[in-house]
Scaffold this motif. Structure first.
Motif, PDB file in Angstrom:
ATOM      1  N   ARG A  48      22.659 -18.645 -35.916  1.00 24.12           N
ATOM      2  CA  ARG A  48      21.260 -18.214 -35.489  1.00 24.12           C
ATOM      3  C   ARG A  48      21.510 -17.826 -34.059  1.00 24.12           C
ATOM      4  N   LEU A  49      22.082 -18.677 -33.083  1.00 20.87           N
ATOM      5  CA  LEU A  49      22.406 -18.434 -31.842  1.00 20.87           C
ATOM      6  C   LEU A  49      23.180 -17.171 -31.574  1.00 20.87           C
ATOM      7  N   LEU A  50      23.950 -16.857 -32.196  1.00 23.74           N
ATOM      8  CA  LEU A  50      24.870 -15.454 -32.200  1.00 23.74           C
ATOM      9  C   LEU A  50      23.940 -14.309 -32.558  1.00 23.74           C
ATOM     10  N   ALA A  51      23.401 -14.518 -33.594  1.00 21.99           N
ATOM     11  CA  ALA A  51      22.342 -13.338 -34.078  1.00 21.99           C
ATOM     12  C   ALA A  51      21.153 -13.126 -32.788  1.00 21.99           C
ATOM     13  N   MET A  52      20.844 -14.183 -32.054  1.00 16.05           N
ATOM     14  CA  MET A  52      19.872 -13.715 -31.139  1.00 16.05           C
ATOM     15  C   MET A  52      20.797 -13.224 -29.639  1.00 16.05           C
ATOM     16  N   THR A  53      22.151 -13.657 -29.497  1.00 19.35           N
ATOM     17  CA  THR A  53      22.714 -13.287 -28.315  1.00 19.35           C
ATOM     18  C   THR A  53      23.253 -11.802 -28.702  1.00 19.35           C
ATOM     19  N   ARG A  54      23.849 -11.551 -29.752  1.00 20.09           N
ATOM     20  CA  ARG A  54      24.315 -10.327 -30.069  1.00 20.09           C
ATOM     21  C   ARG A  54      23.562  -9.208 -30.874  1.00 20.09           C
ATOM     22  N   GLY A  55      22.368  -9.698 -31.282  1.00 19.51           N
ATOM     23  CA  GLY A  55      21.470  -8.714 -31.935  1.00 19.51           C
ATOM     24  C   GLY A  55      21.628  -8.442 -33.293  1.00 19.51           C
ATOM     25  N   ARG A  56      22.820  -9.105 -33.743  1.00 13.53           N
ATOM     26  CA  ARG A  56      23.081  -9.016 -35.280  1.00 13.53           C
ATOM     27  C   ARG A  56      23.684 -10.500 -35.740  1.00 13.53           C
TER      28      ARG A  56
END
Length: 124
Positions: A103-111
């Motif tokens: 979930r964090l990586l989806a937020m920071t990377r946009g995917r």
């Protein structure tokens, strides 16, 4: 897209804080202590910001605490060590951490990121 993922992640963290607090209170009132453990997770987080946000998210959630972070190299990912107070199993603890990291990586990377590179081999 990042805005939506950011709002979703903030809601996820707030919910984790609420449910973590309720779990701690319920377990203390019942004197039902689970098996505290320290788990090791090779991270997919690559930047200092991602690692810091991930470690902060874990530590702010009641019942979990980051005990150490091992820096990665050009061939190995950084590794995070987390103390989990009320998890039923190591797999349960790691599954929750992997979900939070995704979930964090989806937020920071946009995917959404790909599958966890070392989801079995890195478990200690």
């Amino acid at each position: 897209m990042r805005l939506i993922n950011g709002v979703s992640y903030a809601g996820f963290i707030v919910w984790a804080i609420i449910t973590g607090s309720a779990t701690i209170v319920a377990r203390l009132l019942r004197s039902d202590y689970a098996q505290p453990m320290i788990v090791e997770l090779p991270m997919r987080c690559a930047t200092d910001l991602e690692v810091t946000l991930f470690a902060s998210s874990i530590t702010i959630t009641p019942g979990t605490l980051v005990t150490a972070i091992a820096a990665g190299t050009s061939t190995t990912p950084p590794v995070i060590f987390v103390h989990a107070l009320f998890e039923e199993s190591e797999e349960s603890a790691l599954d929750g951490l992997i979900d939070m990291e995704s979930r964090l990586l989806a937020m920071t990377r946009g995917r959404a990121p790909g599958p966890h590179a070392d989801s079995e081999g890195g478990r200690s």
